[in-house]
Write a protein that holds these residues in place. Sequence first.
Motif, short mmCIF file in Angstrom:
data_model
loop_
_atom_site.label_atom_id
_atom_site.label_comp_id
_atom_site.label_asym_id
_atom_site.label_seq_id
_atom_site.Cartn_x
_atom_site.Cartn_y
_atom_site.Cartn_z
N UNK A 1 25.92 106.22 29.42
CA UNK A 1 24.72 107.10 29.33
C UNK A 1 24.00 106.98 27.88
N UNK A 2 24.61 106.19 27.13
CA UNK A 2 23.92 105.95 25.48
C UNK A 2 23.16 104.79 25.35
N UNK A 3 22.75 104.23 26.56
CA UNK A 3 21.99 102.98 26.52
C UNK A 3 20.68 103.53 26.80
N UNK B 1 18.88 108.70 26.86
CA UNK B 1 17.81 108.46 26.13
C UNK B 1 16.81 107.55 27.23
N UNK B 2 15.83 108.27 27.59
CA UNK B 2 15.05 107.79 28.65
C UNK B 2 13.56 108.02 28.08
N UNK B 3 12.71 106.65 28.04
CA UNK B 3 11.57 106.94 27.34
C UNK B 3 10.50 106.20 28.39
N UNK B 4 9.44 106.52 27.95
CA UNK B 4 8.11 106.23 28.57
C UNK B 4 7.09 105.10 27.83
N UNK B 5 6.73 103.95 28.69
CA UNK B 5 5.83 103.25 27.84
C UNK B 5 4.60 102.93 28.61
N UNK B 6 3.66 102.45 28.06
CA UNK B 6 2.14 102.29 28.41
C UNK B 6 1.28 103.61 28.78
N UNK B 7 2.06 104.47 28.58
CA UNK B 7 1.24 105.93 28.92
C UNK B 7 1.42 106.71 27.47
#
Length: 358
Positions: A246-248, A286-292
Amino acid sequence: MSEFHPTRYWHEIEDGRIQCDVCPRDCKLHEDQRGACFVRMRSGDEIVLTTYGRSSGFCIDPIEKKPLNHFYPGSSVFSFGTAGCNLACKFCQNSDISKTRDMDRLMDRASPQEIAEAAARHGCRSVAFTYNDPVIFLEYAMDVADACHARNIKTVAVSAGYMHDRARRDFYAKIDAANIDLKGFTDDFYFKLAAAHLQPVLDTLLYLKHETDVWLELTTLVVPGQNDSDEELTALSNWVARELGRDVPLHFSAFHPAHKMLDTPPTPPETLVRARQIAMKAGLDYVYLGNVHDKAGDTTFCPKCHAPLIVRDWYEIERHALAQGGFCPGCGAAIPGRFDAKIGNFGRRRIPVAIGRA
């Protein structure tokens, strides 16, 4: 530097051809024939690399652009690629580089030592092999990595992870951090849209997480109508949580019409928000969003007390509260990653750098 450079991963087969052993394509080559990547070619009784020492350009980027959010946040990374690719993604966002057959595009020449020297001169914390996949120029990348490590500069691979085991082990022995594209979670997606297969990528991810000290983050480009269903996003997220942990960090990135998918619409921001919610429900911290532009999707939160620890606006770090050593100052939870005593703030700059000319 000579025009062609010897390579390490190939063997002769009974019919007189030479098989490349870098990736699962297993290209079998006659004299002067190039592999699917276009840059590995048979010359005489060996396979040579045609792009050693030649780059499509050098640039200094924020490390978050790779994207890596837990690898020396706020630092600058000296980035470069060459030409060609061993995948055939119809949605490729860098097709002008990865699919070019024009070697004249490779205008910048640089030895591994010159790259390391330039990175040090510009104060870069790391050097990234990016823009196209370093799998296909791994001999060049490995030599650059040695030169960088001699100067205490870290190395980063941005890759699709489509490799055979021997080449993978040799390559990642020289890499400090990797962002691997997990492009989808069905073999049908990989076969139809990338002319590849899913399992070799999963094998790379499992190897990196469980058999190396390479810092690992993942990116999935969410393509409307192709890999954006709740079912596929759930399956992908559950696999990452179960098999990698879950930490990746997982980055969901927005597709923009490109290459052979110009008629496919851009990814709606709400689709990325939904993907993030699914991944967090699966247990990923750790879930991230990109290009927005999404403040929550840019921010590193403590997984225990949910305090915002590194607040980003695009690639700009607006505030950080991470205690030295990578701990939440509120609850003391350890945040996985690689952190300097002081987090930098290189910001959103993109600085082209000239080293040499062909």
